[in-house]
Design an enzyme around this catalytic site. Sequence first.
Site, PDB file in Angstrom:
ATOM      1  N   LYS A 263     -13.935 -11.201 -13.788  1.00  0.00           N
ATOM      2  CA  LYS A 263     -14.367 -10.123 -12.893  1.00  0.00           C
ATOM      3  C   LYS A 263     -13.169  -9.412 -12.264  1.00  0.00           C
ATOM      4  CE  LYS A 263     -17.181 -11.291  -9.359  1.00  0.00           C
ATOM      5  NZ  LYS A 263     -16.930 -10.764  -8.020  1.00  0.00           N
ATOM      6  N   SER A 264     -12.185 -10.170 -11.812  1.00  0.00           N
ATOM      7  CA  SER A 264     -11.001  -9.560 -11.188  1.00  0.00           C
ATOM      8  C   SER A 264     -10.285  -8.643 -12.179  1.00  0.00           C
ATOM      9  CB  SER A 264     -10.021 -10.651 -10.733  1.00  0.00           C
ATOM     10  OG  SER A 264     -10.565 -11.380  -9.670  1.00  0.00           O
TER      11      SER A 264
ATOM     12  N   ARG B 214      -9.880  -4.254 -12.327  1.00  0.00           N
ATOM     13  CA  ARG B 214      -8.545  -3.648 -12.454  1.00  0.00           C
ATOM     14  C   ARG B 214      -8.408  -2.877 -13.754  1.00  0.00           C
ATOM     15  NH1 ARG B 214      -8.532  -8.031  -9.180  1.00  0.00           N
ATOM     16  NH2 ARG B 214      -6.921  -8.236  -7.581  1.00  0.00           N
TER      17      ARG B 214
ATOM     18  N   GLY C  17     -16.674  -6.710  -2.979  1.00  0.00           N
ATOM     19  CA  GLY C  17     -15.521  -6.611  -2.078  1.00  0.00           C
ATOM     20  C   GLY C  17     -14.271  -6.173  -2.825  1.00  0.00           C
TER      21      GLY C  17
ATOM     22  N   SER D 257      -4.463 -12.614   0.662  1.00  0.00           N
ATOM     23  CA  SER D 257      -5.553 -11.903  -0.010  1.00  0.00           C
ATOM     24  C   SER D 257      -5.032 -11.013  -1.131  1.00  0.00           C
ATOM     25  CB  SER D 257      -6.312 -11.045   1.011  1.00  0.00           C
ATOM     26  OG  SER D 257      -7.118 -10.103   0.334  1.00  0.00           O
TER      27      SER D 257
ATOM     28  N   GLN E 189      -6.853  -9.012  -2.696  1.00  0.00           N
ATOM     29  CA  GLN E 189      -7.490  -7.696  -2.556  1.00  0.00           C
ATOM     30  C   GLN E 189      -6.643  -6.782  -1.676  1.00  0.00           C
ATOM     31  OE1 GLN E 189     -11.493  -8.342  -1.206  1.00  0.00           O
ATOM     32  NE2 GLN E 189     -12.130  -9.292  -3.131  1.00  0.00           N
TER      33      GLN E 189
ATOM     34  N   ASP F 142     -12.590 -18.879  -4.689  1.00  0.00           N
ATOM     35  CA  ASP F 142     -13.985 -18.642  -5.083  1.00  0.00           C
ATOM     36  C   ASP F 142     -14.694 -19.913  -5.563  1.00  0.00           C
ATOM     37  OD1 ASP F 142     -13.813 -15.936  -4.477  1.00  0.00           O
ATOM     38  OD2 ASP F 142     -13.053 -15.433  -6.466  1.00  0.00           O
TER      39      ASP F 142
HETATM   40  C1  S3P Z   1     -10.233 -11.205  -5.693  1.00  0.00           C
HETATM   41  C2  S3P Z   1      -9.583 -11.794  -4.646  1.00  0.00           C
HETATM   42  C3  S3P Z   1     -10.212 -12.792  -3.772  1.00  0.00           C
HETATM   43  C4  S3P Z   1     -11.484 -13.372  -4.394  1.00  0.00           C
HETATM   44  C5  S3P Z   1     -12.350 -12.306  -4.990  1.00  0.00           C
HETATM   45  C6  S3P Z   1     -11.608 -11.569  -6.086  1.00  0.00           C
HETATM   46  C7  S3P Z   1      -9.510 -10.194  -6.485  1.00  0.00           C
HETATM   47  O1  S3P Z   1     -10.554 -12.181  -2.537  1.00  0.00           O
HETATM   48  O2  S3P Z   1     -12.210 -14.097  -3.435  1.00  0.00           O
HETATM   49  O3  S3P Z   1     -13.528 -12.866  -5.545  1.00  0.00           O
HETATM   50  O4  S3P Z   1      -9.978  -9.846  -7.590  1.00  0.00           O
HETATM   51  O5  S3P Z   1      -8.467  -9.723  -6.015  1.00  0.00           O
HETATM   52  P1  S3P Z   1      -9.485 -12.076  -1.313  1.00  0.00           P
HETATM   53  O6  S3P Z   1      -8.387 -11.231  -1.770  1.00  0.00           O
HETATM   54  O7  S3P Z   1     -10.260 -11.442  -0.205  1.00  0.00           O
HETATM   55  O8  S3P Z   1      -9.103 -13.481  -1.014  1.00  0.00           O
END
Ligand code: S3P
Length: 432
Positions: free
Chosen positions: A29-30, A34, A99, A172, A174, A311
């Site tokens: 998913k990450s 991207r 998110g 983080s 993100q 996660d």
């Molecule tokens: C993610 C970063 C994580 C993770 C999320 C995916 C990403 O969040 O929990 O499911 O793809 O960068 P945080 O950056 O808020 O820790």
Amino acid sequence: MTHDLDVVRTLRVTGAAAARGSLRVPGDKSISHRALLLSALAHGSSVVTGLSLGQDVQHTRRAVERFGVRVTDLGGDRLRVEGPIRHEPDDVLDHGNAGTGIRLMAGVCAGIDGLSVLTGDQYLRRRPMERITVPLRRMGAVVEGRQRGGYAPLVIRGGGLRGITYAPEQASAQVKSAVLLAGLSARGTTTVEELHPTRRHTEEMLVQFGAQVDIDGTRVFLQPGELRATDVSVPGDPSQAAFWAVAALIGSGGDVTVDDLYTGYGRADFVQILERMGGDIVLGPDGTLTVRASRLRAVEITAADIPGIVDEVPVLALAAAVAEGTTVISGAAELRAKESDRIASTAAMLRAFGASVTETEDGMVIEGGARLRAGRVDSHGDHRIAMTAAVAAACAVEGTCVIDGWDSVATSYPRFAEQLVRVTAARAEPGE
Ligand code: S3P
């Protein structure tokens, strides 16, 4: 078994059986988010293969199309993305439950000379956004949102940015990624100094798309510049494989193989944690995960462990509930800001199955050795709570369990219920 189980509000699962067999999990998913964002920013045509088909990533796809970027399905799990972004978005960007989608997109919008409005579902609109609005404002974007920029909907007027050095308060990926994506069009170097190192997909993929990125310990340096299109092959999602790993470990006679997983930095630390717990688990360099049922023992998890398993805590907590001894998880306050308050929702889920769990401010204490019993669990709109409950119900509980809010699973793992039935022979049906 039909595909429809993805969308039922309530799922009834009758176990207890072992997980056995070989599986593939959805594209990471990450990396999928991207791949879409970087292809949209890049000049030229990129082909992405193996994209996650969950709703979260579909929202990112629809969002990049709002910028005049053409996305064409090529059949199977391949699509073509034709960048670069042509204009400001022609409508509100709806990121659903994602998110990662909204925060990374905010970084992209900050770099664009134009106006963007970003929002999401009822859960996403409750998640903190100050962590990105603060650095993006410092870079020169005008960012507004509910409660002075604390919550979505967010309104961003981007462009004219300058590079900054930023040390986020949270570990983080993100936040790091939002700042780096904005930094692509900023004047001068953008530097992010991390509290603890987090997943490196953005850095790795920026390099793949031709950007200049340097990493020195916990510091990342980005030089501004244009991206050039490239093809991306998305590997399997280790976070989704973690459910099958725990399913195999806790069901007697369990034996599972998952192929083609991402093996890079910061995503498969759950393998080491389960190994520390006594699990028979191996992730090979080719991305094949092999797991066999094992007697587990308690483990201590602290702040430095969290970014690598951020996660996977709900499903690791399930493993801890059946392990021998007392597991202590600390330094995990960030979990309260996930799709649900994951400290509260994990504790409530395990208690519904009869385990003894004490919540702390930044973690939980789990008394192991529980003989789990059938229960009713609310996902609180959180896919990972729902999937963990389904693993418990299929592999560690006799009788029928009921999971409310099952439809959240479609955000990341369509067909999870179908695979669960296939590998555990548990029964799953719509409930009420
Ligand atoms: C993610 C970063 C994580 C993770 C999320 C995916 C990403 O969040 O929990 O499911 O793809 O960068 P945080 O950056 O808020 O820790």
